[in-house]
Design an enzyme around this catalytic site. Structure first.
Site, PDB file in Angstrom:
ATOM      1  N   PHE A 123       0.854  -1.187   0.000  1.00 15.88           N
ATOM      2  CA  PHE A 123       0.000   0.000   0.000  1.00 15.88           C
ATOM      3  C   PHE A 123       0.891   1.238   0.000  1.00 15.88           C
ATOM      4  O   PHE A 123       1.785   1.351   0.839  1.00 15.88           O
ATOM      5  CB  PHE A 123      -0.852  -0.159   1.243  1.00 15.88           C
ATOM      6  CG  PHE A 123      -1.447   0.984   1.967  1.00 15.88           C
ATOM      7  CD1 PHE A 123      -2.797   1.273   1.816  1.00 15.88           C
ATOM      8  CD2 PHE A 123      -0.716   1.710   2.897  1.00 15.88           C
ATOM      9  CE1 PHE A 123      -3.389   2.270   2.575  1.00 15.88           C
ATOM     10  CE2 PHE A 123      -1.305   2.704   3.657  1.00 15.88           C
ATOM     11  CZ  PHE A 123      -2.646   2.980   3.485  1.00 15.88           C
ATOM     12  N   GLY A 124       0.702   2.100  -0.964  1.00 19.44           N
ATOM     13  CA  GLY A 124       1.570   3.266  -1.088  1.00 19.44           C
ATOM     14  C   GLY A 124       0.839   4.556  -0.788  1.00 19.44           C
ATOM     15  O   GLY A 124       0.120   5.091  -1.643  1.00 19.44           O
ATOM     16  N   PRO A 128       7.565  11.698   0.676  1.00 10.01           N
ATOM     17  CA  PRO A 128       8.514  12.536   1.416  1.00 10.01           C
ATOM     18  C   PRO A 128       7.820  13.708   2.120  1.00 10.01           C
ATOM     19  O   PRO A 128       8.155  14.048   3.252  1.00 10.01           O
ATOM     20  CB  PRO A 128       9.469  13.031   0.328  1.00 10.01           C
ATOM     21  CG  PRO A 128       9.419  11.957  -0.725  1.00 10.01           C
ATOM     22  CD  PRO A 128       8.021  11.420  -0.700  1.00 10.01           C
ATOM     23  N   ALA A 130       4.429  13.842   2.694  1.00  8.88           N
ATOM     24  CA  ALA A 130       3.103  13.424   3.178  1.00  8.88           C
ATOM     25  C   ALA A 130       3.237  12.203   4.073  1.00  8.88           C
ATOM     26  O   ALA A 130       3.219  11.062   3.609  1.00  8.88           O
ATOM     27  CB  ALA A 130       2.173  13.116   1.996  1.00  8.88           C
ATOM     28  N   GLY A 131       3.438  12.458   5.381  1.00 10.50           N
ATOM     29  CA  GLY A 131       3.529  11.373   6.358  1.00 10.50           C
ATOM     30  C   GLY A 131       2.276  11.383   7.208  1.00 10.50           C
ATOM     31  O   GLY A 131       1.213  10.926   6.773  1.00 10.50           O
ATOM     32  N   GLU A 383       1.648   3.146  10.484  1.00  9.62           N
ATOM     33  CA  GLU A 383       0.182   3.186  10.348  1.00  9.62           C
ATOM     34  C   GLU A 383      -0.422   4.287  11.226  1.00  9.62           C
ATOM     35  O   GLU A 383      -1.449   4.111  11.881  1.00  9.62           O
ATOM     36  CB  GLU A 383      -0.433   1.812  10.617  1.00  9.62           C
ATOM     37  CG  GLU A 383       0.183   0.813   9.649  1.00  9.62           C
ATOM     38  CD  GLU A 383      -0.617  -0.435   9.381  1.00  9.62           C
ATOM     39  OE1 GLU A 383      -1.839  -0.422   9.540  1.00  9.62           O
ATOM     40  OE2 GLU A 383       0.012  -1.428   8.965  1.00  9.62           O
TER      41      GLU A 383
HETATM   42  C1  LIG Z   1       9.388   0.341   8.466  1.00  6.81           C
HETATM   43  C2  LIG Z   1       8.281   1.222   7.947  1.00  6.81           C
HETATM   44  C3  LIG Z   1       7.255   0.666   7.168  1.00  6.81           C
HETATM   45  C4  LIG Z   1       6.245   1.485   6.641  1.00  6.81           C
HETATM   46  N1  LIG Z   1       5.296   0.943   5.793  1.00  6.81           N
HETATM   47  C5  LIG Z   1       4.465   1.771   5.133  1.00  6.81           C
HETATM   48  C6  LIG Z   1       3.605   1.271   4.088  1.00  6.81           C
HETATM   49  O1  LIG Z   1       3.575   0.061   3.802  1.00  6.81           O
HETATM   50  N2  LIG Z   1       2.831   2.152   3.399  1.00  6.81           N
HETATM   51  C7  LIG Z   1       2.831   3.486   3.689  1.00  6.81           C
HETATM   52  O2  LIG Z   1       2.119   4.232   3.018  1.00  6.81           O
HETATM   53  N3  LIG Z   1       3.611   3.997   4.692  1.00  6.81           N
HETATM   54  C8  LIG Z   1       4.432   3.173   5.394  1.00  6.81           C
HETATM   55  N4  LIG Z   1       5.263   3.680   6.377  1.00  6.81           N
HETATM   56  C9  LIG Z   1       5.199   5.096   6.694  1.00  6.81           C
HETATM   57  C10 LIG Z   1       4.602   5.392   8.080  1.00  6.81           C
HETATM   58  O3  LIG Z   1       3.222   5.153   8.067  1.00  6.81           O
HETATM   59  C11 LIG Z   1       4.972   6.849   8.424  1.00  6.81           C
HETATM   60  O4  LIG Z   1       6.361   6.848   8.719  1.00  6.81           O
HETATM   61  C12 LIG Z   1       4.168   7.387   9.577  1.00  6.81           C
HETATM   62  O5  LIG Z   1       2.818   7.576   9.224  1.00  6.81           O
HETATM   63  C13 LIG Z   1       4.722   8.744  10.073  1.00  6.81           C
HETATM   64  O6  LIG Z   1       4.962   9.624   9.025  1.00  6.81           O
HETATM   65  P1  LIG Z   1       6.395  10.358   8.940  1.00  6.81           P
HETATM   66  O7  LIG Z   1       7.427   9.302   9.040  1.00  6.81           O
HETATM   67  O8  LIG Z   1       6.408  11.215   7.742  1.00  6.81           O
HETATM   68  O9  LIG Z   1       6.486  11.243  10.251  1.00  6.81           O
HETATM   69  P2  LIG Z   1       6.012  12.778  10.393  1.00  6.81           P
HETATM   70  O10 LIG Z   1       4.611  12.914   9.928  1.00  6.81           O
HETATM   71  O11 LIG Z   1       7.044  13.659   9.794  1.00  6.81           O
HETATM   72  O12 LIG Z   1       6.026  12.957  11.967  1.00  6.81           O
HETATM   73  C14 LIG Z   1       7.178  13.360  12.720  1.00  6.81           C
HETATM   74  C15 LIG Z   1       6.730  13.567  14.160  1.00  6.81           C
HETATM   75  O13 LIG Z   1       5.775  14.647  14.225  1.00  6.81           O
HETATM   76  C16 LIG Z   1       4.623  14.214  14.925  1.00  6.81           C
HETATM   77  N5  LIG Z   1       3.413  14.844  14.393  1.00  6.81           N
HETATM   78  C17 LIG Z   1       3.084  15.055  13.083  1.00  6.81           C
HETATM   79  N6  LIG Z   1       1.884  15.635  12.982  1.00  6.81           N
HETATM   80  C18 LIG Z   1       1.431  15.783  14.248  1.00  6.81           C
HETATM   81  C19 LIG Z   1       0.233  16.329  14.818  1.00  6.81           C
HETATM   82  N7  LIG Z   1      -0.767  16.794  14.063  1.00  6.81           N
HETATM   83  N8  LIG Z   1       0.104  16.319  16.159  1.00  6.81           N
HETATM   84  C20 LIG Z   1       1.082  15.834  16.946  1.00  6.81           C
HETATM   85  N9  LIG Z   1       2.234  15.313  16.476  1.00  6.81           N
HETATM   86  C21 LIG Z   1       2.399  15.285  15.140  1.00  6.81           C
HETATM   87  C22 LIG Z   1       4.573  12.710  14.684  1.00  6.81           C
HETATM   88  O14 LIG Z   1       3.777  12.052  15.636  1.00  6.81           O
HETATM   89  C23 LIG Z   1       6.041  12.348  14.767  1.00  6.81           C
HETATM   90  O15 LIG Z   1       6.407  12.180  16.094  1.00  6.81           O
HETATM   91  C24 LIG Z   1       6.252   2.865   6.944  1.00  6.81           C
HETATM   92  C25 LIG Z   1       7.264   3.412   7.747  1.00  6.81           C
HETATM   93  C26 LIG Z   1       8.279   2.622   8.219  1.00  6.81           C
HETATM   94  C27 LIG Z   1       9.397   3.260   9.001  1.00  6.81           C
END
Ligand SMILES: Cc1cc2nc3c(=O)[nH]c(=O)nc-3n(C[C@H](O)[C@H](O)[C@H](O)COP(=O)(O)OP(=O)(O)OC[C@H]3O[C@@H](n4cnc5c(N)ncnc54)[C@H](O)[C@@H]3O)c2cc1C
Length: 420
Positions: A123-124, A128, A130-131, A383
Site C-alpha cells: 500500500f503506497g 517525502p 506526506a507522512g 500506520e
Molecule cells: C518500516 C516502515 C514501514 C512502513 N510501511 C508503510 C507502508 O507500507 N505504506 C505506507 O504508506 N507507509 C508506510 N510507512 C510510513 C509510516 O506510516 C509513516 O512513517 C508514519 O505515518 C509517520 O509519518 P512520517 O514518518 O512522515 O512522520 P512525520 O509525519 O514527519 O512525523 C514526525 C513527528 O511529528 C509528529 N506529528 C506530526 N503531525 C502531528 C500532529 N498533528 N500532532 C502531533 N504530532 C504530530 C509525529 O507524531 C512524529 O512524532 C512505513 C514506515 C516505516 C518506518
C-alpha cells in the site's frame, strides 16, 4: 472458554504457533542480521492460507473472521515481527482496499492471487512530504486516453520490492486537498523473480504489469530487518481506467478506513512482541541464579513481569474487542486507535522490561529480546504515529460526548440555553 475465542480460533492459533516455533524461531536471528527476505517461509505461509485468512473462499481465501486474522498476526509477532508485518501489510494494507472498495471485476482479478499468497501486495500512501499529513500527497495522476498517467514517489512502503500488486494514492484533482486524491491498483514484477521461481510463489506472469513502476533500494532500518521496505517510484506509469480503485476523489477517505483496520493488525503484532519478550524473560530468570537463588525469586523481577503480563491482558482485550466490532459491522476507529497506541507502547515497555530482567544477556543477540525491542519501536510510528492515534481518540471522545470543540458545550445544551 475465552470470551472472544472459539475452539476454531484456538486451533488456528495452535497451528500457527507450531509453525512459527518450527520454521521461524530457528531463523529469526539470522534473518535479522542478514536482512534476507524469508521467501521459504512466505511459501509455507501461503500454503497454510495465511495470506487470505479473512477473505471469502470464492476469492481464494480461508473465509474466516477478522479475529482469526488478528490471532495469526499476534502469533507470528511472538516469534518474528518481520514475518508478522509481511502478512499484515499484505492483508490489511495491500489487499483489503481492493476487497472493500473494488468492483466485482477488480476483486475477481486481483484478490485471488493475493489471498492465495501467489504474489505479495502493499500500500503506497506515505511520501517525502506526506507522512502524518497524508493529504499532502504530491504523486499526480492525469487523464491520458482511456487511463491515467502517474508520476511521483512513495517512501517507506512495506513489500515494495518483493510485492507485485499495490494500491497507491495520487492527486487526480489538484487544489481540492484530500477530496482531490484517488487510488489506483498498480502492478510491477517482484525484484526477486529468480528466488520466487525457485520457491514457487511471489511472481505471476499474467498480471498487468505497468511500465514505469519500480521499487528503490532497501531501507536500512533498526528493526523489522527481514521485512522489505523501499521507495516506490512512478515514472510516466500508465494504468487503464479500470485500475482506478473506488470512486475518483475517494482515495483519501478510503485509505483512512483502511488504516483503521491496519491499526488492529499493528496492535496484534505489538501484543505478540510483548508476549514473546515476557516468555523469554520468564524462562531466563527462572534458570539464572544470583546470590544463591534464581533471579526470578527476587520480588522486583516478579513484579516487573507481573506488570507486563497484566498490560498484555489489557491490550488483548482492547485488540480483540476492536476486531470483534469490525467482525460485527460496528464502528471501530476509536477502538482500533486505542488498541494500536496502547499495545505498541506496551511492546516497548515489555521488551525493555524483559531486557532489564535478563541483565547483560538480554542486551546480547543470543536472546531475541533486544531484537524485539528494536522491532517494537516502529509499532509506535507506523500506520499513524501514536500522537496521531491520540488525536483520533480525542476527536471521537468529543463526538461521543456531543461536545462542540468550538463552543465547548454539547450542541443540545447550547441550543437549550438559547431557548431553542
Ligand atoms: C518500516 C516502515 C514501514 C512502513 N510501511 C508503510 C507502508 O507500507 N505504506 C505506507 O504508506 N507507509 C508506510 N510507512 C510510513 C509510516 O506510516 C509513516 O512513517 C508514519 O505515518 C509517520 O509519518 P512520517 O514518518 O512522515 O512522520 P512525520 O509525519 O514527519 O512525523 C514526525 C513527528 O511529528 C509528529 N506529528 C506530526 N503531525 C502531528 C500532529 N498533528 N500532532 C502531533 N504530532 C504530530 C509525529 O507524531 C512524529 O512524532 C512505513 C514506515 C516505516 C518506518
Amino acid at each position: 472458554m475465552d470470551r472472544y475465542l472459539t475452539a476454531d480460533h484456538l486451533a488456528l492459533r495452535e497451528r500457527v504457533n507450531r509453525f512459527a516455533r518450527d520454521a521461524i524461531e530457528p531463523v529469526a536471528r539470522e534473518l535479522d542480521e542478514s536482512g534476507r527476505f524469508p521467501w521459504e517461509n512466505v511459501k509455507a505461509m501461503a500454503d497454510m492460507g495465511l495470506f487470505g485468512i479473512a477473505v471469502p473462499k470464492e476469492l481464494g481465501g480461508l473465509g474466516l473472521d477478522q479475529l482469526s486474522y488478528i490471532l495469526v498476526v499476534e502469533e507470528l509477532g511472538k516469534f518474528d515481527a518481520s514475518h508478522s508485518i509481511t502478512v499484515s501489510a499484505h492483508t490489511t494494507l495491500g489487499m483489503s482496499p481492493i476487497l472493500n472498495f473494488g468492483t466485482v471485476e477488480q476483486k475477481e482479478r486481483f484478490v485471488p492471487p493475493l489471498a492465495r499468497g501467489e504474489v505479495l501486495g502493499g500500500f503506497g500512501l506515505t511520501e517525502p512530504g506526506a507522512g502524518s499529513d497524508a493529504s499532502g500527497t504530491r504523486t499526480r495522476a492525469e487523464r491520458d486516453g482511456d487511463g491515467w498517467r502517474i508520476n511521483g514517489s512513495k517512501i517507506f512502503i512495506t513489500n515494495a520490492g518483493v510485492g507485485e500488486i499495490f494500491v497507491a494514492t495520487a492527486v487526480t484533482e489538484p487544489g481540492r486537498g484530500a477530496k482531490g486524491i484517488s487510488s489506483f491498483i498498480v502492478c510491477k514484477p517482484t525484484v526477486d523473480e529468480s528466488i520466487a521461481a525457485a520457491v514457487g510463489c511471489g511472481h505471476l506472469e499474467t498480471l498487468p504489469f505497468t511500465d514505469g513502476v519500480r521499487a528503490g533500494e532497501k531501507e536500512a532500518k533498526m528493526g523489522w530487518c527481514a521485512s522489505d521496505t523501499r521507495e516506490l517510484h512512478f515514472e510516466d506509469a500508465w494504468v487503464p481506467s479500470d485500475q482506478l480503485l473506488g470512486e475518483e476523489g475517494r482515495g483519501f477517505i478510503n485509505f483512512m478506513k483502511t488504516l483503521d483496520s491496519g491499526r488492529i493488525g499493528v496492535a496484534a503484532l505489538s501484543l505478540g512482541l510483548a508476549e514473546g519478550a515476557l516468555e523469554t524473560a520468564a524462562r531466563y530468570t527462572v534458570g539464572r541464579e544470583q546470590f544463591g537463588q534464581p533471579v526470578w525469586d527476587f520480588q522486583q523481577v516478579q513484579f516487573k513481569l507481573a506488570e507486563i503480563a497484566t498490560d498484555i491482558e489489557a491490550g488483548r482485550h482492547l485488540t480483540y474487542h476492536a476486531a470483534w466490532l469490525m467482525d460485527h459491522g460496528q464502528p471501530f476507529a476509536k477502538e482500533a486507535a486505542m488498541a494500536k497506541y496502547f499495545c505498541s507502547e506496551l511492546a516497548m515497555r515489555a521488551t525493555l522490561g524483559a531486557i532489564q530482567a535478563m541483565g547483560g544477556a538480554g542486551y546480547t543477540s543470543d536472546y531475541p529480546v533486544e531484537r524485539m525491542m528494536r522491532d517494537a519501536k516502529i509499532c509506535e510510528i507506523g500506520e499513524g504515529t501514536n500522537e496521531i492515534q491520540r488525536l483520533v481518540i480525542a476527536r471521537k471522545v468529543l463526538e461521543e460526548l456531543r461536545i462542540d470543540p468550538v463552543v465547548g458545550e454539547a450542541p443540545q445544551r447550547v441550543m437549550e440555553a438559547a431557548g431553542a
